[in-house]
Design a protein around this motif. Sequence first.
Motif, PDB file in Angstrom:
ATOM      1  N   THR A  24       0.826  -1.198   0.000  1.00  0.00           N
ATOM      2  CA  THR A  24       0.000   0.000   0.000  1.00  0.00           C
ATOM      3  C   THR A  24       0.863   1.251   0.000  1.00  0.00           C
ATOM      4  OG1 THR A  24      -1.714  -1.179   1.240  1.00  0.00           O
ATOM      5  CG2 THR A  24      -1.857   1.222   1.216  1.00  0.00           C
ATOM      6  N   ARG A  25       1.886   1.268   0.871  1.00  0.00           N
ATOM      7  CA  ARG A  25       2.774   2.434   0.956  1.00  0.00           C
ATOM      8  C   ARG A  25       3.545   2.621  -0.357  1.00  0.00           C
ATOM      9  NH1 ARG A  25       6.340   5.195   4.468  1.00  0.00           N
ATOM     10  NH2 ARG A  25       7.221   6.807   3.119  1.00  0.00           N
ATOM     11  N   LEU A  26       3.927   1.520  -0.986  1.00  0.00           N
ATOM     12  CA  LEU A  26       4.646   1.593  -2.267  1.00  0.00           C
ATOM     13  C   LEU A  26       3.772   2.278  -3.329  1.00  0.00           C
ATOM     14  CD1 LEU A  26       6.886   0.893  -4.296  1.00  0.00           C
ATOM     15  CD2 LEU A  26       5.963  -1.435  -4.411  1.00  0.00           C
ATOM     16  N   ILE A  27       2.501   1.878  -3.401  1.00  0.00           N
ATOM     17  CA  ILE A  27       1.590   2.491  -4.370  1.00  0.00           C
ATOM     18  C   ILE A  27       1.386   3.968  -4.055  1.00  0.00           C
ATOM     19  CG2 ILE A  27      -0.778   2.458  -5.256  1.00  0.00           C
ATOM     20  CD1 ILE A  27      -0.771  -0.581  -4.803  1.00  0.00           C
ATOM     21  N   LEU A  28       1.294   4.305  -2.758  1.00  0.00           N
ATOM     22  CA  LEU A  28       1.160   5.699  -2.361  1.00  0.00           C
ATOM     23  C   LEU A  28       2.375   6.524  -2.770  1.00  0.00           C
ATOM     24  CD1 LEU A  28      -0.470   5.443   1.187  1.00  0.00           C
ATOM     25  CD2 LEU A  28      -1.444   6.544  -0.818  1.00  0.00           C
ATOM     26  N   GLU A  29       3.562   5.940  -2.670  1.00  0.00           N
ATOM     27  CA  GLU A  29       4.787   6.626  -3.087  1.00  0.00           C
ATOM     28  C   GLU A  29       4.706   6.977  -4.574  1.00  0.00           C
ATOM     29  OE1 GLU A  29       7.593   7.591  -1.641  1.00  0.00           O
ATOM     30  OE2 GLU A  29       7.493   6.726   0.370  1.00  0.00           O
ATOM     31  N   ILE A  30       4.235   6.024  -5.380  1.00  0.00           N
ATOM     32  CA  ILE A  30       4.124   6.255  -6.824  1.00  0.00           C
ATOM     33  C   ILE A  30       3.082   7.332  -7.101  1.00  0.00           C
ATOM     34  CG2 ILE A  30       3.571   5.190  -9.049  1.00  0.00           C
ATOM     35  CD1 ILE A  30       4.405   2.489  -7.737  1.00  0.00           C
ATOM     36  N   ALA A  89      -5.155   9.945   1.015  1.00  0.00           N
ATOM     37  CA  ALA A  89      -4.817   8.521   1.139  1.00  0.00           C
ATOM     38  C   ALA A  89      -3.617   8.323   2.061  1.00  0.00           C
ATOM     39  CB  ALA A  89      -4.525   7.937  -0.246  1.00  0.00           C
ATOM     40  N   GLN A  90      -2.624   9.200   1.964  1.00  0.00           N
ATOM     41  CA  GLN A  90      -1.452   9.100   2.832  1.00  0.00           C
ATOM     42  C   GLN A  90      -1.814   9.309   4.298  1.00  0.00           C
ATOM     43  OE1 GLN A  90       1.122  12.050   1.030  1.00  0.00           O
ATOM     44  NE2 GLN A  90       2.385  10.477   0.070  1.00  0.00           N
ATOM     45  N   LEU A  91      -2.671  10.298   4.553  1.00  0.00           N
ATOM     46  CA  LEU A  91      -3.058  10.583   5.936  1.00  0.00           C
ATOM     47  C   LEU A  91      -3.870   9.438   6.539  1.00  0.00           C
ATOM     48  CD1 LEU A  91      -4.006  14.359   5.576  1.00  0.00           C
ATOM     49  CD2 LEU A  91      -2.048  13.436   6.808  1.00  0.00           C
ATOM     50  N   ASN A  92      -4.786   8.877   5.745  1.00  0.00           N
ATOM     51  CA  ASN A  92      -5.565   7.732   6.242  1.00  0.00           C
ATOM     52  C   ASN A  92      -4.663   6.544   6.543  1.00  0.00           C
ATOM     53  OD1 ASN A  92      -8.205   8.794   6.257  1.00  0.00           O
ATOM     54  ND2 ASN A  92      -8.386   8.550   4.055  1.00  0.00           N
ATOM     55  N   TYR A  93      -3.651   6.353   5.699  1.00  0.00           N
ATOM     56  CA  TYR A  93      -2.689   5.266   5.906  1.00  0.00           C
ATOM     57  C   TYR A  93      -1.851   5.537   7.153  1.00  0.00           C
ATOM     58  CZ  TYR A  93       1.356   2.232   4.984  1.00  0.00           C
ATOM     59  OH  TYR A  93       2.355   1.305   5.092  1.00  0.00           O
ATOM     60  N   ALA A  94      -1.410   6.796   7.318  1.00  0.00           N
ATOM     61  CA  ALA A  94      -0.527   7.149   8.427  1.00  0.00           C
ATOM     62  C   ALA A  94      -1.245   7.163   9.770  1.00  0.00           C
ATOM     63  CB  ALA A  94       0.101   8.514   8.173  1.00  0.00           C
ATOM     64  N   VAL A 142      -9.088   3.219  -3.180  1.00  0.00           N
ATOM     65  CA  VAL A 142     -10.305   3.305  -3.998  1.00  0.00           C
ATOM     66  C   VAL A 142     -11.188   4.429  -3.479  1.00  0.00           C
ATOM     67  CG1 VAL A 142     -12.393   2.107  -4.738  1.00  0.00           C
ATOM     68  CG2 VAL A 142     -10.249   0.860  -4.602  1.00  0.00           C
ATOM     69  N   GLU A 143     -11.323   4.513  -2.137  1.00  0.00           N
ATOM     70  CA  GLU A 143     -12.134   5.565  -1.530  1.00  0.00           C
ATOM     71  C   GLU A 143     -11.566   6.942  -1.857  1.00  0.00           C
ATOM     72  OE1 GLU A 143     -14.946   5.630   0.644  1.00  0.00           O
ATOM     73  OE2 GLU A 143     -15.211   3.683  -0.272  1.00  0.00           O
ATOM     74  N   ALA A 144     -10.231   7.076  -1.737  1.00  0.00           N
ATOM     75  CA  ALA A 144      -9.594   8.377  -1.950  1.00  0.00           C
ATOM     76  C   ALA A 144      -9.751   8.855  -3.390  1.00  0.00           C
ATOM     77  CB  ALA A 144      -8.113   8.311  -1.588  1.00  0.00           C
TER      78      ALA A 144
END
Length: 432
Positions: free
Chosen positions: A107-113, A130-135, A268-270
């Motif tokens: 997930t983090r890898l896809i966010l980086e891209i 998306a990053q904030l929800n992940y973090a 998907v939500e983001a």
Amino acid sequence: MEIFQEHKVGENCLLIDICFSSKPELNAELSELHGLVHAANWQAVQTISAKRAQPDPKYFCGKGKLEEIKQIIEDKEIDLVVFNHSITPSQERNIEKALNCKVIDRTRLILEIFSQRAQTHEGKLQVELAQLNYAATRLVRGWKHLERQKGGIGVRGGPGETQLELDRRLLRQRIAQIEKRLEKVKKQRGLSRASRQKNEIPTIACVGYTNAGKSTLFNKLSGADVLAKDQLFATLDPTLRKIDVPKLGEVVLSDTVGFIRNLPHDLVEAFCATLEEAIEADLLVHVIDYADEHYQAYIEQVKLVLAQIKADSKPILNVYNKIDRLDNLTPHIVYHKNKPADVYLSAQTGEGVNYLYEAIAKHFNQEWLKGVLTLEPEYGKIRSQLYQLGVVEKELINEEGEYQLILHIAKSDFDEICRHNKLELSAKFRHH
């Protein structure tokens, strides 16, 4: 508030792929993992594959495998360990502590891209959300400053509030701000879409697995210059163009972010605002990389994401792309029940694009019915089918308790519903 540590271009990565399936698709999974790392501009030094019955609760891959990974990190000067899975925050912390090396999951890898690709204001907002929800679940990642207490009268954060609690509060506030901004963007898109619908301009959305050739096809049809590279997630931001289709006229064509296997639900939500062009389109053009041996699996993944965003009931035209890479295959159209269903072409060479124009024109040029369909309450199943097709413009209930559905529906779809339900509905339909 710093959420993610930035990674340098060209960092040396160790890739970890653990198979938990009895029927693994290791080649496809590993090929995609390498493609994602390449898209992030990192260097894959080595890949470790293993099989387990289930993930280890503490270390995900097991303590024994972790020792092997640690040795490789020391021998090959690895900067980053990338798991081809979603791992829990506690597993991530445990692995980082054991390896003394930075660890990220799929997930983090896809966010980086995504963070590298986003160009528009909307795209950047969606990535940050998306990053904030992940973090939000990873704020305790070994940060020493989180152990400090904020105390005293007049100190921001209040007496006794930890730095962790303060960070969480700031994060929640930022998420709320971004969601408010995205809602504004969504309304603006809605106004533009309503204007197109008022002018009765058909809308078409290109969807498909990432790197299937959507942007190349979009550029070929529209004359645009959207970035088109042989790379995963080369295009992130949505693009819309008006094009002229022979024998039909003007349509609006949109390019969307590519789908991918196991796309995390938060992503998907983001990106629902971006994908709204697909949700609201009159026709989905599903671009498929026909030269990829795993194309059938990718078709299923696209269907899953379309179901997630509730766009799976839309009319779909399948475009089997990259036929120039295959032998003895010429451009053509395949029909199903007298409707164009599949088009075979090459977006790169332009070979077969005329068949796509023909299929689009035939789809929209079929006979359409507009009027009011009156249904008794016992015909709730038919009402549901009409809503799934997205052809109900408005609904009223008359004094007798009957549904009065204002429809704009293709005659072929109307006839199919009649056949499927073994009913003759024309007597209940009043044309406008």
